[in-house]
Design a protein around this motif. Sequence first.
Motif, PDB file in Angstrom:
ATOM      1  N   ILE A 139     106.257 -52.727  79.593  1.00 37.94           N
ATOM      2  CA  ILE A 139     104.957 -52.689  79.849  1.00 37.94           C
ATOM      3  C   ILE A 139     104.702 -51.593  80.947  1.00 37.94           C
ATOM      4  CG2 ILE A 139     102.731 -54.107  80.726  1.00 37.94           C
ATOM      5  CD1 ILE A 139     103.933 -56.595  79.434  1.00 37.94           C
ATOM      6  N   GLY A 140     104.306 -50.417  80.618  1.00 35.13           N
ATOM      7  CA  GLY A 140     104.065 -49.382  81.376  1.00 35.13           C
ATOM      8  C   GLY A 140     105.214 -49.034  82.496  1.00 35.13           C
ATOM      9  N   ALA A 141     105.003 -48.441  83.408  1.00 32.22           N
ATOM     10  CA  ALA A 141     105.834 -48.440  84.403  1.00 32.22           C
ATOM     11  C   ALA A 141     106.474 -49.556  85.224  1.00 32.22           C
ATOM     12  CB  ALA A 141     105.686 -47.278  85.395  1.00 32.22           C
ATOM     13  N   ARG A 142     107.597 -49.762  85.570  1.00 34.52           N
ATOM     14  CA  ARG A 142     108.109 -50.958  86.167  1.00 34.52           C
ATOM     15  C   ARG A 142     107.867 -51.121  87.630  1.00 34.52           C
ATOM     16  NH1 ARG A 142     110.711 -55.528  84.982  1.00 34.52           N
ATOM     17  NH2 ARG A 142     112.307 -55.937  86.407  1.00 34.52           N
ATOM     18  N   GLN A 143     106.308 -50.962  87.993  1.00 28.24           N
ATOM     19  CA  GLN A 143     105.959 -50.835  89.341  1.00 28.24           C
ATOM     20  C   GLN A 143     105.441 -52.300  89.740  1.00 28.24           C
ATOM     21  OE1 GLN A 143     103.803 -47.367  89.588  1.00 28.24           O
ATOM     22  NE2 GLN A 143     105.713 -46.035  89.244  1.00 28.24           N
ATOM     23  N   GLN A 144     104.762 -52.436  90.873  1.00 25.13           N
ATOM     24  CA  GLN A 144     104.291 -53.504  91.487  1.00 25.13           C
ATOM     25  C   GLN A 144     103.055 -53.997  90.796  1.00 25.13           C
ATOM     26  OE1 GLN A 144     104.692 -54.707  95.704  1.00 25.13           O
ATOM     27  NE2 GLN A 144     102.554 -55.006  95.800  1.00 25.13           N
ATOM     28  N   THR A 199     102.426 -55.730 101.428  1.00 26.05           N
ATOM     29  CA  THR A 199     103.516 -54.953 100.540  1.00 26.05           C
ATOM     30  C   THR A 199     103.782 -53.676 101.069  1.00 26.05           C
ATOM     31  OG1 THR A 199     102.384 -54.486  98.822  1.00 26.05           O
ATOM     32  CG2 THR A 199     103.852 -56.853  98.747  1.00 26.05           C
ATOM     33  N   SER A 200     102.845 -52.933 101.740  1.00 27.15           N
ATOM     34  CA  SER A 200     102.669 -51.582 102.101  1.00 27.15           C
ATOM     35  C   SER A 200     102.789 -50.718 100.772  1.00 27.15           C
ATOM     36  CB  SER A 200     103.713 -51.267 103.199  1.00 27.15           C
ATOM     37  OG  SER A 200     103.572 -52.216 104.384  1.00 27.15           O
ATOM     38  N   ARG A 201     102.295 -50.997  99.683  1.00 28.63           N
ATOM     39  CA  ARG A 201     102.340 -50.100  98.601  1.00 28.63           C
ATOM     40  C   ARG A 201     101.036 -49.726  98.315  1.00 28.63           C
ATOM     41  NH1 ARG A 201     107.663 -50.297  96.670  1.00 28.63           N
ATOM     42  NH2 ARG A 201     108.375 -52.439  96.578  1.00 28.63           N
ATOM     43  N   ASN A 202     100.824 -48.747  97.940  1.00 27.95           N
ATOM     44  CA  ASN A 202      99.431 -47.913  97.658  1.00 27.95           C
ATOM     45  C   ASN A 202      99.170 -48.221  96.246  1.00 27.95           C
ATOM     46  OD1 ASN A 202      99.653 -46.606 100.295  1.00 27.95           O
ATOM     47  ND2 ASN A 202     100.859 -44.752  99.184  1.00 27.95           N
ATOM     48  N   LEU A 203      97.937 -48.401  96.171  1.00 28.53           N
ATOM     49  CA  LEU A 203      96.983 -48.563  94.875  1.00 28.53           C
ATOM     50  C   LEU A 203      97.206 -47.311  94.157  1.00 28.53           C
ATOM     51  CD1 LEU A 203      94.972 -50.470  93.385  1.00 28.53           C
ATOM     52  CD2 LEU A 203      93.066 -48.999  94.001  1.00 28.53           C
ATOM     53  N   HIS A 204      97.800 -47.194  92.995  1.00 31.84           N
ATOM     54  CA  HIS A 204      98.209 -46.235  92.406  1.00 31.84           C
ATOM     55  C   HIS A 204      97.930 -46.290  90.759  1.00 31.84           C
ATOM     56  CE1 HIS A 204     101.608 -43.319  91.250  1.00 31.84           C
ATOM     57  NE2 HIS A 204     101.805 -43.961  90.157  1.00 31.84           N
ATOM     58  N   SER A 205      97.620 -44.961  90.092  1.00 30.92           N
ATOM     59  CA  SER A 205      97.590 -45.163  88.733  1.00 30.92           C
ATOM     60  C   SER A 205      98.293 -44.002  88.125  1.00 30.92           C
ATOM     61  CB  SER A 205      96.137 -45.143  88.247  1.00 30.92           C
ATOM     62  OG  SER A 205      95.886 -45.209  87.074  1.00 30.92           O
ATOM     63  N   HIS A 206      98.528 -43.892  86.721  1.00 30.16           N
ATOM     64  CA  HIS A 206      99.226 -42.856  85.856  1.00 30.16           C
ATOM     65  C   HIS A 206      98.926 -42.927  84.594  1.00 30.16           C
ATOM     66  CE1 HIS A 206     102.434 -45.883  87.048  1.00 30.16           C
ATOM     67  NE2 HIS A 206     101.875 -46.365  86.074  1.00 30.16           N
ATOM     68  N   TYR A 207      99.399 -42.080  83.971  1.00 31.29           N
ATOM     69  CA  TYR A 207      99.165 -42.050  82.380  1.00 31.29           C
ATOM     70  C   TYR A 207     100.126 -42.697  81.716  1.00 31.29           C
ATOM     71  CZ  TYR A 207      96.266 -37.676  83.025  1.00 31.29           C
ATOM     72  OH  TYR A 207      95.449 -36.807  83.485  1.00 31.29           O
ATOM     73  N   HIS A 208     100.009 -44.106  82.032  1.00 33.54           N
ATOM     74  CA  HIS A 208     100.799 -45.229  81.326  1.00 33.54           C
ATOM     75  C   HIS A 208      99.739 -46.012  80.864  1.00 33.54           C
ATOM     76  CE1 HIS A 208     105.103 -44.388  82.102  1.00 33.54           C
ATOM     77  NE2 HIS A 208     104.756 -43.886  83.224  1.00 33.54           N
ATOM     78  N   THR A 262      94.664 -53.510  77.792  1.00 33.31           N
ATOM     79  CA  THR A 262      93.635 -52.592  77.015  1.00 33.31           C
ATOM     80  C   THR A 262      94.309 -51.426  77.058  1.00 33.31           C
ATOM     81  OG1 THR A 262      92.077 -53.726  78.555  1.00 33.31           O
ATOM     82  CG2 THR A 262      91.135 -52.180  77.426  1.00 33.31           C
ATOM     83  N   ARG A 263      94.737 -51.041  75.756  1.00 35.40           N
ATOM     84  CA  ARG A 263      95.810 -49.974  75.408  1.00 35.40           C
ATOM     85  C   ARG A 263      95.102 -48.441  75.690  1.00 35.40           C
ATOM     86  NH1 ARG A 263     100.193 -52.180  73.175  1.00 35.40           N
ATOM     87  NH2 ARG A 263     100.453 -53.975  74.635  1.00 35.40           N
ATOM     88  N   LYS A 264      93.713 -48.403  75.792  1.00 36.60           N
ATOM     89  CA  LYS A 264      93.146 -47.275  75.847  1.00 36.60           C
ATOM     90  C   LYS A 264      92.899 -46.809  77.469  1.00 36.60           C
ATOM     91  CE  LYS A 264      90.430 -46.961  71.596  1.00 36.60           C
ATOM     92  NZ  LYS A 264      89.038 -47.026  71.222  1.00 36.60           N
ATOM     93  N   HIS A 265      93.260 -47.712  78.290  1.00 35.58           N
ATOM     94  CA  HIS A 265      93.020 -47.531  79.749  1.00 35.58           C
ATOM     95  C   HIS A 265      94.343 -47.350  80.316  1.00 35.58           C
ATOM     96  CE1 HIS A 265      88.976 -49.994  79.957  1.00 35.58           C
ATOM     97  NE2 HIS A 265      89.082 -48.940  79.059  1.00 35.58           N
ATOM     98  N   TYR A 266      94.323 -46.921  81.747  1.00 32.62           N
ATOM     99  CA  TYR A 266      95.849 -46.433  82.303  1.00 32.62           C
ATOM    100  C   TYR A 266      96.112 -47.738  83.204  1.00 32.62           C
ATOM    101  CZ  TYR A 266      94.305 -41.859  80.779  1.00 32.62           C
ATOM    102  OH  TYR A 266      93.887 -40.672  80.216  1.00 32.62           O
TER     103      TYR A 266
END
Lengths: 725, 820
Positions: free
Chosen positions: B436-441, B489-498, B503-507
């Motif tokens: 399911i997309g990238a294996r990130q948080q 968790t000190s992780r940044n809010l992130h988005s990418h082309y996955h 909702t498959r049409k969104h990232y």
Amino acid sequence: MLGFLERPVVVTADINLNVVALTAVGLLSRLWQLAYPRAVVFDEVYYGQYISFYMKRIFFLDGSGPPFGHMLLALGGYLGGFDGNFLWNRIGAEYSSNVPVWSLRLLPALTGALLVPMAYQILLELGFSHCAATGAALLILIENALITQARLMLLESVLIFFNLLAVLSYLKFANSQKQRPFSLRWWFWLTLTGMACSCAVGVKYVGVFTYLLVLAVAGVHAWHLIGDRTLSHVRVLCHLLARAAALLVVPALMYLLFFYVHLTLVCRSGPHDQIMSSAFQASLEGGLARITQGQPLEVAYGSQVTLKNVFGKPVPCWLHSHQSTYPMIYENGRGSSHQQQVTCYPFKDVNNWWIVKDPGRHPLVVSNPPRPVRHGDIVQLVHGMTTRFLNTHDVAAPLSPHSQEVSCYVDYNISMPSQNLWRLDIVNRESDTEVWKTILSEVRLVHVNTSAVLKLSGAHLPDWGFRQLEVVGEKLSRGYHESMVWNVEEHRYGKSQEQKERELELHSPAQMDVSRNLSFMARFLELQWRMLTVKSDDSEHKYSSSPLDWVTLDTSIAYWLHPRTSAQIHLLGNIVIWASAGLATAVYALLFFWYLLRRRRCIRDLPEGCWLRWVLAGALCAGGWAVNYLPFFLMEKTLFLYHYLPALTFQILLLPVVLQHVADHLCRSPLLRSVFGSLVVAWYSCACHVFNTLRPLTYGDRSLSPGELRALRWKDTWDILIRKY
Amino acid sequence: MLCATSRLLAARTATALPAQPRGRGPGARCRRRELHFPGHPEVPLGEFLAGRLARSSVSASRRAILRRGRMPPAVGGGPAGSELRPRRGRCGPQVTRAVGPDVAAEPAARSPKRPARGSRRFEAAGRWALLALVTLLSFATRFHRLDEPPHICWDETHFGKMGSYYINRTFFFDVHPPLGKMLIGLAGYLSGYDGTFLFQKPGDKYEHHNYMGMRGFCAFLGSLLVPFAYLTVLELSRSLPAALLSAALLTFDTGCLTLSQYILLDPILMFFIMAAMLSMVKYNSCADRPFSAPWWFWLSLTGINLAGALGVKFVGLFIILQVGWNTISDLWHLFGDLSLSVVTVGKHLTARVLCLIVLPLTLYTATYAVHFMVLNKSGPGDGFFSSAFQARLSGNNLHNASIPEHLAYGSVITVKKLRMAIGYLHSHRHLYPEGIGARQQQVTTYLHKDYNNLWIIKKHNTNADPLDPSFPVEFVRHGDIIRLEHKETSRNLHSHYHEAPLTRKHYQVTGYGINGTGDSNDFWRIEVVNRKFGNRIKVLRSRIRLIHLVTGCVLGSSGKVLPKWGWEQLEVTCTPYLKETLNSIWNVEDHINPKLPNISLDVLHPTFPEILLESHMVMIRGNNGLKPKDNEFTSKPWHWPINYQGLRFSGINDTDFRVYLLGNPVVWWLNLLSIVLYVLLGSIIAIAVQRGAHLPAEVEGLSQVLLQGGGQLLLGWMLHYFPFFLMGRILYFHHYFPAMLFSSMLTGILWDTVLQLCAWSLASPFLARGMYAAGLLSLLLGTAYSFYLFHPLAYGMVGPLAQDPRSPMAGLRWLESWDF
């Protein structure tokens, strides 16, 4: 005998050169460079695949509208010799050489071109001057959005054509009513009204609004006719019957005809089969019909069957079981019977096979002769691979705790006795002793002990159930629901004991031929129902808009962009026309209410004939706009700017009506009138100028520089594509 | 169509009759559309027919007029400019006088005897006695066994609970306007209920809690429906038997009875609908005396009842439409009356605007003012409303809180979705699963307050700690490029082309980076909606959007529930569609920044109009959110008139005390038949009139009642029934009951008319009378007997289910779908 020779044969022709000229420019504007661009433009990607299905005669289901529009497009493909081999997958894809682009786009373009002379005719029939009529036609001619929409393989212009045709022929009919009722001409226009209405509905469902409008106007006219005491009762009755036949019966028959032709044309199985019932699928060539060919018709004790859920939502699936059991304890702490899972599985699988067993007898094979199962019989269902019995009991189902769990009985849980008797209830039976038939019979399985019915709940089981669909036992008394109904799809007589194999081969079972059994009406009703209930998936689109954006043209749609240059096709209206048409509607409404109130106080500003003309024009044009626009506020589907075009066309027709009215009745002095005339001319040239400016986006023939494109972005909301170099 | 026709008829009659100065005598008052019972006015058929006695003279005079033909309007001999004029053919008696004694004498001579003054008094007394009887019967049936069952039935669990909320003054959310629940709460309060019962689920015993006050209040309003129906029909038809029949239908309907006996909104709603209808009809009858005291009284009462109906449920809108339609056609007739000056018409218009628009709106708004005033404590409804709204409620963590007003770099914030029931932007130490997309948080939205909802605003290009006291405070402005770091968790809010998980049409949106160091996909542009310049961003009030810098998409939430791997929290996506929908608008709720001065949130209090608007938006969205699922049984509008399926109020098994909401099938099917019959009869009459047929005087009078009175009721039925076909929300059987009231009244008028027509067509007076009486009695007794049969449905039954042949109800299970 030869009396007709005594007079010379004379042909007199009245040719209205206005109409000829308008038709010519209409054709020119719509047909010019029709085959350009030779690439898939916007919704062509959507309609194109249906054209291909028609060419290959493959069955499909499109919930967006009845098949007549698709068939018309396919006709163009047929005449152009299209073989259907093109992959419609991407907007902007180049057409291969086998796609006859010109002839595919010809029909919408022709109908779009004919709108121009038809607008002229409608205004004439409404009783307005040639000048106003020509004005209406010229406005339609230079409306950029109508041109764009007409030059592509899209259905809007066909729909608008039939809408206007219905109105025009009704007006012609109403006018000949005054002169010679029941003449040939009268009949012709009356029937044409009905036919045009049904064609409009056949192209898109929204055509029904224009149909209702025409019916309403016809109803009012008929009501006046009833009140006309100079006519005899019989004659009034004849009038009413003629109208009912032409405006109700003919459209209904035509609508059926569209489906008849459609079902005759698409007779092969295809990718959309799964949505339809087994009986429907079996009536198509290939697909299920090939699998079920030659299988015995009557289900007997010992038959091996697969059971398909009739409702088939969220996905079509078959009753299924497998080795795994329900988890002892669910996540929420409830317990289960820990017996073997029974689910509904959307793929063909060996675990979908069940054997129908007579509770009173031991063998699992069909006796000779086979003993058919009838309505009301008590049966057991044995899962083929695990030989366990279909069972339900008073245990809450995993996801629907108000219903009973359905399992395949495992005998180690002694505290729960097996309850595996089911009564067969054939829903669509004709008599109470009807035999359970493959594919054709729709049955409910009613549990004998608890009177629960085997039902597909529609929920997906979690991981322990492999995401298959949940099957539950639901109280019979909850009423009838299609998700409780199952039908046998695949069927064979069980013959596991070898010694009996020969006997069974000798006994030839009754062959079935479902395609002949299913009548046209049954297929029509099913197809229509599925079309109306099929849900389109994710409904978000970049260029979707709300009806509020349309009147002010606050939205646009990018149709196509040249792969290298900035040449593009963009659906944009002629904003001068849109604005003035909206204004004209408001002016009409204000004036109408003003006159109406004054008439109520017996102040008659307009002569009676003029008032009636003004009301009729408003009823058809402003009414046409309203009925084609307002219902969109109630619709929940994704809407686009092009949905507004039918309403806009009616609105444009109203524009010259209002202008002529203002000139005739509100401009009192000749000076005022000539000033007004020159203003109208100036305004029209302004509209022409806008048309000319937006022309590169309408035809997509010329690449504009980024600066020019930015200059065209008159509204912030217009997403004109600008290529970055 | 029918309605329009009736107007047409009315207009014609109005013009045909000469203008008259209004008489003050008792005979002149509100007497219209006189009925004539053929030939035998004085034979008493018991009290039932008493109403007819006094009117023989009037109907006779009417017949006389008609025999003379229609009068040309020019005859109008009344004083010019008289504004008090009879309209719509309501002026039978006046006409008698206008036509002159010679004509009036003729029918008087024919009719055996003019009823004496004494009999008229007798008639009035009978009318009151009947009304008292009807009311008594209605109260008796409604209050009989009101205390049973002593446990929660069906929706009492909601509305009783909401009544308790009012008593406890805790805030809650419901899709209906507040008036109904407020009245329930008030009734409970006055009757000594202390609001401590939990109303958890149907079947819970009330034990020592006092529930009878609330039930009694609903039953009281429900009982009043019957006399209201009686009076309405009497006013519309001037026929006592018709009124009696309507009242009987409603009294003996098990459905109305059941629905009136419990703590529900429906009896309150139906009470206001019927009261509005009654006062409208009464006010119509006073039309010949405009601006008199009763006229004002009924007009303003109509307005008050409209406000009540709308204040209980939005279904009240339909009765508003009906009254609106009546008012418009009324004004239209006034306007067409050339003897009235425009100023007078203007006065009429103003009176109606005041009483039917301004007054109801004021009252409706007032109910909301009371609602917000009473509910001032934090409660279960908080989460549905915006942060600014919550700040009003004592007990909410935003109440009396003081936080920094403007966002600055380094602030710790929570970000809340503006749309209701979506919650806070949330992340936690779990990754998106394989495939399911990238294996990130994971990044989700979460409805509850939690440490994992906290985010830190940082500048996109530096990782320096902005809270370092050596740096000056720097405010975040509209259009700045920021980074949001998840505090836990000190992780940044992130988005990418996955593609996003659902909702498959969104990232996809993830948490990315280690200790705040990520990549350029972590940069977001913060924008305030409807703002052009680089202003500061306010806590709570600024509506912000976060735009991903690289892909240009907007942070949003689809509102879809993630599967188990996402802990059933809601999906967060980055949508490439830049529309300003509520799905992509957020606001900042909590804000912690030690370097900034705190301000009290009290200054942010929303104004009353804002609260009003917001609560309406939330209610409408809540209503739209009630969607049925595919595979569930749902009640369809076509089920209702045929009484296809009931609703279980209480009990399932044979040992339970079972109450089943089902209409009395005899009454309901009679209603259904009546509607069909009415449409047929009405069309026949309308077409006959349009063809210019001359109806006999008796038929003319009857058809006027049928088309006008019946038309009003048919319109009411249609308005309260057909809109449900368009509604996408989940529907229940009880939604039909307001329509059923109208259809029962229509049945009363229709059968009275049909019987009179039949009687009229019979030659022998004796037969006619007998037929009429027999028909009426059989209808009354039939409904009463069917009530006797079906009463266990409403009053409750114990024992085997009806499927069981041993059950006493087994023979009454006429449809397989009935489940009692």
